[in-house]
Scaffold this motif. Structure first.
Motif, PDB file in Angstrom:
ATOM      1  N   HIS A 125       0.830  -1.214   0.000  1.00 46.61           N
ATOM      2  CA  HIS A 125       0.000   0.000   0.000  1.00 46.61           C
ATOM      3  C   HIS A 125       0.861   1.261   0.000  1.00 46.61           C
ATOM      4  O   HIS A 125       0.507   2.251  -0.652  1.00 46.61           O
ATOM      5  CB  HIS A 125      -0.948  -0.013   1.199  1.00 46.61           C
ATOM      6  CG  HIS A 125      -2.257  -0.672   0.915  1.00 46.61           C
ATOM      7  ND1 HIS A 125      -3.261  -0.060   0.189  1.00 46.61           N
ATOM      8  CD2 HIS A 125      -2.731  -1.894   1.257  1.00 46.61           C
ATOM      9  CE1 HIS A 125      -4.298  -0.866   0.093  1.00 46.61           C
ATOM     10  NE2 HIS A 125      -4.014  -1.984   0.732  1.00 46.61           N
ATOM     11  N   ARG A 126       1.981   1.245   0.708  1.00 50.97           N
ATOM     12  CA  ARG A 126       2.856   2.419   0.713  1.00 50.97           C
ATOM     13  C   ARG A 126       3.565   2.620  -0.624  1.00 50.97           C
ATOM     14  O   ARG A 126       4.035   3.732  -0.909  1.00 50.97           O
ATOM     15  CB  ARG A 126       3.916   2.292   1.815  1.00 50.97           C
ATOM     16  CG  ARG A 126       3.385   2.362   3.235  1.00 50.97           C
ATOM     17  CD  ARG A 126       4.524   2.619   4.233  1.00 50.97           C
ATOM     18  NE  ARG A 126       5.576   1.614   4.144  1.00 50.97           N
ATOM     19  CZ  ARG A 126       5.590   0.478   4.831  1.00 50.97           C
ATOM     20  NH1 ARG A 126       4.588   0.190   5.651  1.00 50.97           N
ATOM     21  NH2 ARG A 126       6.594  -0.376   4.710  1.00 50.97           N
ATOM     22  N   THR A 128       2.285   2.089  -3.723  1.00 49.25           N
ATOM     23  CA  THR A 128       1.382   2.128  -4.880  1.00 49.25           C
ATOM     24  C   THR A 128       1.844   3.118  -5.943  1.00 49.25           C
ATOM     25  O   THR A 128       1.753   2.833  -7.144  1.00 49.25           O
ATOM     26  CB  THR A 128      -0.049   2.457  -4.441  1.00 49.25           C
ATOM     27  OG1 THR A 128      -0.038   3.657  -3.642  1.00 49.25           O
ATOM     28  CG2 THR A 128      -0.661   1.316  -3.629  1.00 49.25           C
ATOM     29  N   PRO A 135      -4.682   1.747  -5.230  1.00 46.70           N
ATOM     30  CA  PRO A 135      -4.808   1.171  -3.879  1.00 46.70           C
ATOM     31  C   PRO A 135      -6.155   0.507  -3.632  1.00 46.70           C
ATOM     32  O   PRO A 135      -6.279  -0.282  -2.683  1.00 46.70           O
ATOM     33  CB  PRO A 135      -4.596   2.387  -2.960  1.00 46.70           C
ATOM     34  CG  PRO A 135      -4.834   3.580  -3.814  1.00 46.70           C
ATOM     35  CD  PRO A 135      -4.442   3.200  -5.200  1.00 46.70           C
ATOM     36  N   ILE A 138      -6.226  -3.973  -4.840  1.00 50.23           N
ATOM     37  CA  ILE A 138      -5.194  -4.860  -4.305  1.00 50.23           C
ATOM     38  C   ILE A 138      -5.859  -6.113  -3.744  1.00 50.23           C
ATOM     39  O   ILE A 138      -6.801  -6.038  -2.946  1.00 50.23           O
ATOM     40  CB  ILE A 138      -4.376  -4.156  -3.208  1.00 50.23           C
ATOM     41  CG1 ILE A 138      -3.544  -3.018  -3.822  1.00 50.23           C
ATOM     42  CG2 ILE A 138      -3.481  -5.140  -2.473  1.00 50.23           C
ATOM     43  CD1 ILE A 138      -2.764  -2.210  -2.809  1.00 50.23           C
TER      44      ILE A 138
END
Length: 301
Positions: A125-126, A128, A135, A138
């Motif tokens: 997530h960090r 992306t 996001p 996923i």
């Protein structure tokens, strides 16, 4: 069992049920690094805590992504064993696939593997922007013990507000209480009841089945499944995990989750790895690939 799924390897007298067989199993897994599909770029990245992930980028990414977690009963296996699977998923569905390494039991019992896999999801997530990922698209998936870890990661992601659009559970190892149930004709090949007893005890301790467990330790024990994302579950009707997997699918449906349950007749545990060129296993794998595309809204779906 269908003739196309028979293999001399099925009769080898080795099951992972103790220190010696575990050492042999880890040695065998270390020899396996499957082929990477053409036109897929593979890079390695560090994640907080010292672990690493492989990132598989397709030639024409569409913004979707999958966090993949390898199998091995929580006691063996490594991401290199799934190079072929992850790279073909990336290429065929146009998604970025991230495959994580995690610490193995019994040296590192719960929550080590779970925490490592959840950290990989947070890293994804960090990352992306760096990876060109939406996001909101996923997914999380895995095979066998990796499928159980994936289910636990998705449960935690739901509880902590981390977005997951889809979960892909390939004959997942979900419920430690299977070790206490009467033995049947299921589970006589590859992952056996003895291996299951050893794997769960290595991960959770010898008394796991008769005690209350922390959240996410055995995802099949969770009672409230409301709010979990759409799910594909695939399992063979000869697999030791058949009952816990189909039961989890039914409970997800009852809780309002859209579930695609694929039950493969005559399939034993991990037959899609051992006999991957057989027509039935190619179709089984394709159903999994197609489910990811549909679940993430891929233009390939």
């Amino acid at each position: 069992m269908p003739a196309e799924l028979r293999s001399p390897a099925l009769w080898l007298p080795i099951t992972t049920a103790g220190p010696i067989s575990l050492a042999i199993g880890r040695w065998a897994y270390d020899l396996i690094a499957t082929r990477i599909a053409d036109d897929v770029e593979v890079t390695r990245h560090d994640v907080d805590g010292g672990q690493e992930v492989y990132v598989y980028r397709p030639p024409q990414p569409n913004g979707g992504a999958l966090l993949w977690i390898h199998g091995g009963g929580t006691v063996q296996g490594r991401p290199e064993n799934d190079h072929d699977l992850c790279s073909r998923l990336a290429r065929d569905q146009g998604i970025v696939v991230v495959s994580t390494r995690y610490r193995l039991a019994p040296e590192h019992p719960f929550p080590a593997a779970h925490d490592d896999c959840f950290a990989a999801l947070q890293w994804l997530h960090r990352s992306t922007d760096m990876l060109g990922i939406d996001p909101g698209r996923i997914a999380v998936g895995g095979a066998s013990a990796g499928g159980g870890l994936a289910a636990g990661v998705v449960q935690r992601a739901h509880d902590e507000g981390v977005p997951v659009a889809f979960q892909l559970l390939l004959y997942p190892m979900l419920d430690d209480r299977t070790t206490t149930r009467p033995r049947s004709q299921r589970g006589r090949l590859v992952w056996t009841p003895d291996a299951n007893v050893f794997g769960w005890a290595a991960y959770l301790g010898a008394a796991h089945a008769s005690t209350d467990l922390p959240r996410y330790a055995a995802p099949g024990r969770r009672t409230d499944l409301a709010g979990l994302p759409p799910t594909w579950i695939g399992v063979g009707d000869l697999d030791l995990f058949y009952e816990e997997d189909t039961g989890y699918a039914q409970r997800l449906k009852a809780a309002g989750t859209a579930v695609d349950l694929r039950i493969e007749p005559g399939m034993y545990h991990a037959a899609d790895y051992l006999k991957h060129t057989s027509p039935s296993m190619r179709a089984f794998r394709q159903s999994m690939f197609d489910a990811v595309g549909r679940g993430l809204g891929s233009p390939c779906s």
